[in-house]
Design a protein around this motif. Structure first.
Motif, PDB file in Angstrom:
ATOM      1  N   GLY A  52       0.812  -1.213   0.000  1.00 30.45           N
ATOM      2  CA  GLY A  52       0.000   0.000   0.000  1.00 30.45           C
ATOM      3  C   GLY A  52       0.846   1.262   0.000  1.00 30.45           C
ATOM      4  O   GLY A  52       0.538   2.231  -0.710  1.00 30.45           O
ATOM      5  N   LEU A  53       1.929   1.259   0.774  1.00 31.46           N
ATOM      6  CA  LEU A  53       2.828   2.415   0.822  1.00 31.46           C
ATOM      7  C   LEU A  53       3.492   2.653  -0.532  1.00 31.46           C
ATOM      8  O   LEU A  53       3.558   3.786  -1.018  1.00 31.46           O
ATOM      9  CB  LEU A  53       3.899   2.191   1.894  1.00 31.46           C
ATOM     10  CG  LEU A  53       3.420   2.206   3.347  1.00 31.46           C
ATOM     11  CD1 LEU A  53       4.528   1.733   4.277  1.00 31.46           C
ATOM     12  CD2 LEU A  53       2.964   3.614   3.745  1.00 31.46           C
ATOM     13  N   LEU A  54       3.966   1.574  -1.147  1.00 29.13           N
ATOM     14  CA  LEU A  54       4.619   1.739  -2.443  1.00 29.13           C
ATOM     15  C   LEU A  54       3.612   2.146  -3.520  1.00 29.13           C
ATOM     16  O   LEU A  54       3.926   2.964  -4.392  1.00 29.13           O
ATOM     17  CB  LEU A  54       5.318   0.437  -2.846  1.00 29.13           C
ATOM     18  CG  LEU A  54       6.094   0.498  -4.176  1.00 29.13           C
ATOM     19  CD1 LEU A  54       7.155   1.585  -4.126  1.00 29.13           C
ATOM     20  CD2 LEU A  54       6.731  -0.845  -4.490  1.00 29.13           C
TER      21      LEU A  54
ATOM     22  N   ALA B 214      16.389   1.117  -6.691  1.00 27.76           N
ATOM     23  CA  ALA B 214      15.565   2.044  -7.466  1.00 27.76           C
ATOM     24  C   ALA B 214      15.714   3.471  -6.953  1.00 27.76           C
ATOM     25  O   ALA B 214      15.777   4.425  -7.750  1.00 27.76           O
ATOM     26  CB  ALA B 214      14.094   1.605  -7.413  1.00 27.76           C
ATOM     27  N   LEU B 215      15.776   3.646  -5.643  1.00 27.92           N
ATOM     28  CA  LEU B 215      15.961   4.984  -5.072  1.00 27.92           C
ATOM     29  C   LEU B 215      17.273   5.600  -5.522  1.00 27.92           C
ATOM     30  O   LEU B 215      17.337   6.779  -5.885  1.00 27.92           O
ATOM     31  CB  LEU B 215      15.920   4.902  -3.539  1.00 27.92           C
ATOM     32  CG  LEU B 215      14.577   4.613  -2.885  1.00 27.92           C
ATOM     33  CD1 LEU B 215      14.740   4.537  -1.369  1.00 27.92           C
ATOM     34  CD2 LEU B 215      13.549   5.672  -3.250  1.00 27.92           C
ATOM     35  N   ILE B 216      18.329   4.804  -5.489  1.00 31.06           N
ATOM     36  CA  ILE B 216      19.645   5.314  -5.877  1.00 31.06           C
ATOM     37  C   ILE B 216      19.661   5.711  -7.354  1.00 31.06           C
ATOM     38  O   ILE B 216      20.146   6.786  -7.721  1.00 31.06           O
ATOM     39  CB  ILE B 216      20.725   4.255  -5.596  1.00 31.06           C
ATOM     40  CG1 ILE B 216      20.830   4.007  -4.083  1.00 31.06           C
ATOM     41  CG2 ILE B 216      22.081   4.695  -6.140  1.00 31.06           C
ATOM     42  CD1 ILE B 216      21.699   2.826  -3.710  1.00 31.06           C
ATOM     43  N   ILE B 217      19.113   4.845  -8.197  1.00 32.12           N
ATOM     44  CA  ILE B 217      19.115   5.133  -9.633  1.00 32.12           C
ATOM     45  C   ILE B 217      18.283   6.373  -9.936  1.00 32.12           C
ATOM     46  O   ILE B 217      18.663   7.214 -10.767  1.00 32.12           O
ATOM     47  CB  ILE B 217      18.586   3.918 -10.426  1.00 32.12           C
ATOM     48  CG1 ILE B 217      19.570   2.754 -10.300  1.00 32.12           C
ATOM     49  CG2 ILE B 217      18.389   4.275 -11.896  1.00 32.12           C
ATOM     50  CD1 ILE B 217      19.092   1.481 -10.956  1.00 32.12           C
ATOM     51  N   TYR B 218      17.151   6.525  -9.245  1.00 33.39           N
ATOM     52  CA  TYR B 218      16.286   7.674  -9.538  1.00 33.39           C
ATOM     53  C   TYR B 218      16.971   8.986  -9.169  1.00 33.39           C
ATOM     54  O   TYR B 218      16.913   9.957  -9.934  1.00 33.39           O
ATOM     55  CB  TYR B 218      14.958   7.558  -8.803  1.00 33.39           C
ATOM     56  CG  TYR B 218      13.980   8.626  -9.238  1.00 33.39           C
ATOM     57  CD1 TYR B 218      13.176   8.454 -10.359  1.00 33.39           C
ATOM     58  CD2 TYR B 218      13.903   9.837  -8.560  1.00 33.39           C
ATOM     59  CE1 TYR B 218      12.316   9.446 -10.789  1.00 33.39           C
ATOM     60  CE2 TYR B 218      13.037  10.838  -8.977  1.00 33.39           C
ATOM     61  CZ  TYR B 218      12.250  10.636 -10.090  1.00 33.39           C
ATOM     62  OH  TYR B 218      11.402  11.639 -10.520  1.00 33.39           O
ATOM     63  N   VAL B 219      17.607   9.027  -8.014  1.00 33.56           N
ATOM     64  CA  VAL B 219      18.235  10.288  -7.604  1.00 33.56           C
ATOM     65  C   VAL B 219      19.414  10.617  -8.511  1.00 33.56           C
ATOM     66  O   VAL B 219      19.672  11.799  -8.808  1.00 33.56           O
ATOM     67  CB  VAL B 219      18.647  10.232  -6.123  1.00 33.56           C
ATOM     68  CG1 VAL B 219      19.897   9.382  -5.906  1.00 33.56           C
ATOM     69  CG2 VAL B 219      18.871  11.635  -5.567  1.00 33.56           C
TER      70      VAL B 219
ATOM     71  N   TYR C   3       8.979   9.641  -3.605  1.00 24.35           N
ATOM     72  CA  TYR C   3      10.317   9.052  -3.472  1.00 24.35           C
ATOM     73  C   TYR C   3      10.537   8.516  -2.067  1.00 24.35           C
ATOM     74  O   TYR C   3      11.004   7.387  -1.880  1.00 24.35           O
ATOM     75  CB  TYR C   3      11.347  10.124  -3.818  1.00 24.35           C
ATOM     76  CG  TYR C   3      12.791   9.690  -3.662  1.00 24.35           C
ATOM     77  CD1 TYR C   3      13.457   9.061  -4.702  1.00 24.35           C
ATOM     78  CD2 TYR C   3      13.483   9.944  -2.483  1.00 24.35           C
ATOM     79  CE1 TYR C   3      14.786   8.680  -4.576  1.00 24.35           C
ATOM     80  CE2 TYR C   3      14.809   9.558  -2.343  1.00 24.35           C
ATOM     81  CZ  TYR C   3      15.456   8.932  -3.394  1.00 24.35           C
ATOM     82  OH  TYR C   3      16.764   8.541  -3.246  1.00 24.35           O
ATOM     83  N   PHE C   4      10.169   9.307  -1.077  1.00 26.91           N
ATOM     84  CA  PHE C   4      10.432   8.913   0.312  1.00 26.91           C
ATOM     85  C   PHE C   4       9.506   7.807   0.798  1.00 26.91           C
ATOM     86  O   PHE C   4       9.822   7.122   1.771  1.00 26.91           O
ATOM     87  CB  PHE C   4      10.333  10.140   1.223  1.00 26.91           C
ATOM     88  CG  PHE C   4      11.430  11.137   0.996  1.00 26.91           C
ATOM     89  CD1 PHE C   4      12.742  10.836   1.333  1.00 26.91           C
ATOM     90  CD2 PHE C   4      11.160  12.363   0.418  1.00 26.91           C
ATOM     91  CE1 PHE C   4      13.768  11.744   1.117  1.00 26.91           C
ATOM     92  CE2 PHE C   4      12.174  13.276   0.188  1.00 26.91           C
ATOM     93  CZ  PHE C   4      13.484  12.967   0.533  1.00 26.91           C
ATOM     94  N   PHE C   5       8.372   7.607   0.141  1.00 22.51           N
ATOM     95  CA  PHE C   5       7.477   6.528   0.542  1.00 22.51           C
ATOM     96  C   PHE C   5       8.050   5.150   0.213  1.00 22.51           C
ATOM     97  O   PHE C   5       7.559   4.143   0.728  1.00 22.51           O
ATOM     98  CB  PHE C   5       6.103   6.699  -0.127  1.00 22.51           C
ATOM     99  CG  PHE C   5       5.051   7.207   0.808  1.00 22.51           C
ATOM    100  CD1 PHE C   5       4.052   6.376   1.283  1.00 22.51           C
ATOM    101  CD2 PHE C   5       5.073   8.529   1.227  1.00 22.51           C
ATOM    102  CE1 PHE C   5       3.082   6.856   2.157  1.00 22.51           C
ATOM    103  CE2 PHE C   5       4.109   9.020   2.093  1.00 22.51           C
ATOM    104  CZ  PHE C   5       3.116   8.178   2.565  1.00 22.51           C
ATOM    105  N   VAL C   6       9.058   5.103  -0.625  1.00 24.82           N
ATOM    106  CA  VAL C   6       9.698   3.820  -0.914  1.00 24.82           C
ATOM    107  C   VAL C   6      10.477   3.318   0.301  1.00 24.82           C
ATOM    108  O   VAL C   6      10.632   2.113   0.497  1.00 24.82           O
ATOM    109  CB  VAL C   6      10.627   3.950  -2.142  1.00 24.82           C
ATOM    110  CG1 VAL C   6      11.311   2.618  -2.453  1.00 24.82           C
ATOM    111  CG2 VAL C   6       9.834   4.413  -3.358  1.00 24.82           C
ATOM    112  N   VAL C   7      10.959   4.235   1.128  1.00 30.00           N
ATOM    113  CA  VAL C   7      11.736   3.835   2.312  1.00 30.00           C
ATOM    114  C   VAL C   7      10.891   3.027   3.296  1.00 30.00           C
ATOM    115  O   VAL C   7      11.293   1.923   3.700  1.00 30.00           O
ATOM    116  CB  VAL C   7      12.366   5.068   2.991  1.00 30.00           C
ATOM    117  CG1 VAL C   7      13.097   4.654   4.276  1.00 30.00           C
ATOM    118  CG2 VAL C   7      13.331   5.766   2.044  1.00 30.00           C
TER     119      VAL C   7
END
Length: 225
Positions: free
Chosen positions: A22-24, A142-147, A180-184
């Motif tokens: 749900g978060l993602l 995914a977070l690293i690649i996006y930033v 972006y931060f909701f992936v954490v």
């Protein structure tokens, strides 16, 4: 039929994964980045304009101010990105999609274990470990690649120049947004689902060892009869 304790642990793992999904899901539908740049008509050197880009994973909004004119346009991400930027963006989506797939596997395996007693195969705790860990790892990648894509490639410039290439851009400033931060927390909840099964598995192993101990400690003369 599994014990009530086993049912409770595996249902808790499934619930944690449902929360993670749900978060993602919300994160993927929200804004991921905001980029601002100074803008000038090509050849003038007068950077008195600006461009504000609000990007999601699938669509976004571009606000121009004297860049070289002022308006607000919505766009589809894949229709404006080019080259490395679109490739990296596609990789991010693939990684997040795989994360959701492995999360679904975690839920199914957890529910299966809550109503049955499978052998120690991929459909047992090891399946939860593998799927939950992969979900978390893929989302962090995914977070690293996006930033990197948002700050080190031409992603923002592609958006601004998609309908007017007669501009020069500089002073790019990027900020990650709520999506972006909701992936954490998604990754954290995926690991929580794994941790719940680790606790259960260790407790079950300890219980089995305690049941075997009286036989192991018995004198050899008694064990012969």
């Amino acid at each position: 039929m599994p014990s009530a304790v086993k049912m409770l642990f595996f249902l808790s793992s499934a619930l944690a994964t449902v929360v993670a999904v749900g978060l993602l899901g919300y994160g993927m539908s929200a804004r991921w980045a905001t980029v601002t740049m100074s803008c000038a008509k090509k050849g003038t050197g007068n950077f008195n304009g600006s461009a504000l880009i609000t990007m999601g994973l699938f669509s976004g909004e571009l606000q121009r101010q004297f860049c070289p004119f002022g308006n607000t346009d919505k766009f589809q991400v894949f229709s404006v990105l080019q080259g490395t930027a679109v490739s990296l963006h596609a990789v991010v989506l693939v990684l997040l999609g795989l994360g959701l797939l492995f999360s679904a596997c975690t839920i199914l395996i957890s529910l299966y274990n809550s109503v049955s007693n499978p052998y120690e195969t991929f459909m047992g705790p090891s399946g939860v470990y593998a799927c939950g860990s992969l979900s978390a790892c893929l989302s962090f990648v995914a977070l690293i690649i996006y930033v990197v894509n948002a700050t080190a490639t031409s992603m923002a410039e592609d958006v601004v120049k998609s309908d007017n290439s007669d501009v020069e851009l500089r002073d790019q400033s990027s900020a990650m947004e709520i999506g972006y931060f909701f992936v954490v927390p998604y990754a954290v909840m995926s690991l929580v689902a794994v941790a719940v099964i680790v606790v259960y598995d260790r407790a079950a192993y300890t219980h089995r060892r305690e049941q075997q101990r009286p036989t192991e400690d018995a004198p050899k003369e008694i064990m012969m009869y």
